[in-house]
Design a protein around this motif. Sequence first.
Motif, PDB file in Angstrom:
ATOM      1  N   THR A 152       0.931  -1.148  -0.070  1.00  0.00           N
ATOM      2  CA  THR A 152       0.042   0.016  -0.068  1.00  0.00           C
ATOM      3  C   THR A 152       0.824   1.080   0.054  1.00  0.00           C
ATOM      4  OG1 THR A 152      -0.005   0.004   2.271  1.00  0.00           O
ATOM      5  CG2 THR A 152      -1.911  -1.258   1.198  1.00  0.00           C
ATOM      6  N   LEU A 153       0.402   2.411  -0.714  1.00  0.00           N
ATOM      7  CA  LEU A 153       1.316   3.650  -0.641  1.00  0.00           C
ATOM      8  C   LEU A 153       1.421   4.180   0.594  1.00  0.00           C
ATOM      9  CD1 LEU A 153      -0.187   5.208  -3.996  1.00  0.00           C
ATOM     10  CD2 LEU A 153       2.152   4.689  -3.384  1.00  0.00           C
ATOM     11  N   ASP A 154       2.546   4.679   0.984  1.00  0.00           N
ATOM     12  CA  ASP A 154       2.611   5.079   2.488  1.00  0.00           C
ATOM     13  C   ASP A 154       2.148   6.724   2.467  1.00  0.00           C
ATOM     14  OD1 ASP A 154       3.667   6.198   4.672  1.00  0.00           O
ATOM     15  OD2 ASP A 154       5.987   6.050   4.266  1.00  0.00           O
ATOM     16  N   THR A 155       0.964   6.691   2.999  1.00  0.00           N
ATOM     17  CA  THR A 155       0.493   8.028   2.987  1.00  0.00           C
ATOM     18  C   THR A 155       0.958   9.228   3.958  1.00  0.00           C
ATOM     19  OG1 THR A 155      -1.240   7.611   4.524  1.00  0.00           O
ATOM     20  CG2 THR A 155      -1.757   7.153   2.313  1.00  0.00           C
ATOM     21  N   THR A 156       2.194   8.684   4.759  1.00  0.00           N
ATOM     22  CA  THR A 156       3.067   9.687   5.411  1.00  0.00           C
ATOM     23  C   THR A 156       4.070  10.369   4.380  1.00  0.00           C
ATOM     24  OG1 THR A 156       4.557   8.120   6.263  1.00  0.00           O
ATOM     25  CG2 THR A 156       2.700   8.298   7.510  1.00  0.00           C
ATOM     26  N   PHE A 157       4.273   9.914   3.448  1.00  0.00           N
ATOM     27  CA  PHE A 157       5.329  10.221   2.394  1.00  0.00           C
ATOM     28  C   PHE A 157       4.496  11.264   1.403  1.00  0.00           C
ATOM     29  CE2 PHE A 157       7.896   9.746  -1.539  1.00  0.00           C
ATOM     30  CZ  PHE A 157       9.163  10.200  -0.869  1.00  0.00           C
ATOM     31  N   GLY A 158       5.199  12.545   1.076  1.00  0.00           N
ATOM     32  CA  GLY A 158       4.551  13.302   0.096  1.00  0.00           C
ATOM     33  C   GLY A 158       3.323  13.401   0.186  1.00  0.00           C
ATOM     34  N   THR A 159       2.733  13.510  -1.193  1.00  0.00           N
ATOM     35  CA  THR A 159       1.146  13.288  -1.208  1.00  0.00           C
ATOM     36  C   THR A 159       0.712  12.087  -1.452  1.00  0.00           C
ATOM     37  OG1 THR A 159       1.309  15.787  -2.032  1.00  0.00           O
ATOM     38  CG2 THR A 159      -0.740  14.460  -2.311  1.00  0.00           C
ATOM     39  N   ASN A 160       0.177  11.351  -0.353  1.00  0.00           N
ATOM     40  CA  ASN A 160      -0.533  10.207  -0.618  1.00  0.00           C
ATOM     41  C   ASN A 160       0.422   9.083  -1.122  1.00  0.00           C
ATOM     42  OD1 ASN A 160      -3.158  10.891   0.490  1.00  0.00           O
ATOM     43  ND2 ASN A 160      -3.469  11.652  -1.467  1.00  0.00           N
TER      44      ASN A 160
END
Length: 221
Positions: free
Chosen positions: A141-149
Motif C-alpha cells: 500500500t502507498l505510504d500516505t505519510t510520504f509526500g502526497t498520499n
Amino acid sequence: GSSENGSNDDMVIWRYNANGTLDTTFGTNGIVVSDNAAGGHGYDYGYSITTDATGKILVTGYSENGSNDDMVIWRYNANGTPDTTFGINGIVVSNNAAGGHGDDYGNSITTDATGKILVTGYSENGSNNDMVIWRYNANGTLDTTFGTNGIVVSDNAAGGHSYDYGNSITTDATGKILIAGSSENGSNDDMVIWRYNANGTLDTTFGTNGIVVSDNAAGGH
C-alpha cells in the motif's frame, strides 16, 4: 529484464549459482516469467531489482495497460513464487502519478532501514515527464505519510520546464532519500541529484533547496 514471447515482451528474472549455472531451485529451472501485470496483454519490462531484509525479491519496471504504460512492482519469495502478501497476488501497479493520464515508469527500486519500498522513475504530466518517487509500505500500500498520499513529483529541476527523469534511488545512513537523473535546461539535459527528507519534503540543507544540477562536465555544452 525482458524476453520476447512471440508477440511482445515479458518481464523475466534469471537466478544463477555462483559458478554461473542457472539455479534450478528458483522458479522454473532458474527463471521466472511475468506478463500482463497491468492488464493490457502487451509489453512488460523489469528495469531494477533488489532484495529486502527478509530475502524477498523486488523488481520495478512497467507494463502496458492497453492504452499506455503503468509503473509496476513485482515481489517474489526466495523460491521465485509471487509473494501474495504484497499488493494483488504479488504485484503493485501505479498510473497517473503526475496527472497526465499517460505513461508511468519505474526505473530504480530500493528499500529503506524501516522496510519501506521506494521507487523512482517518471510520469507524464500532459505535456512532458516529471520525476516521481513512490513509497510503499511492506504490504504494497502507498505510504500516505510520504509526500502526497505516498508520491512525490518534481518538475523543472534544471529550469527548462520540460522533461525530468529519476534513474536511480538510494537512502543514506540518516534516512535521507537521494535520486539521480536528468532534467532539461531549455536546450539539453543536465544531471540532477534531488535529496529528500524521510517525509518526502526536499532537504533544503542540500544544494539549492534540495537539488544539485550539473552541466558541461565533459566540456561539450
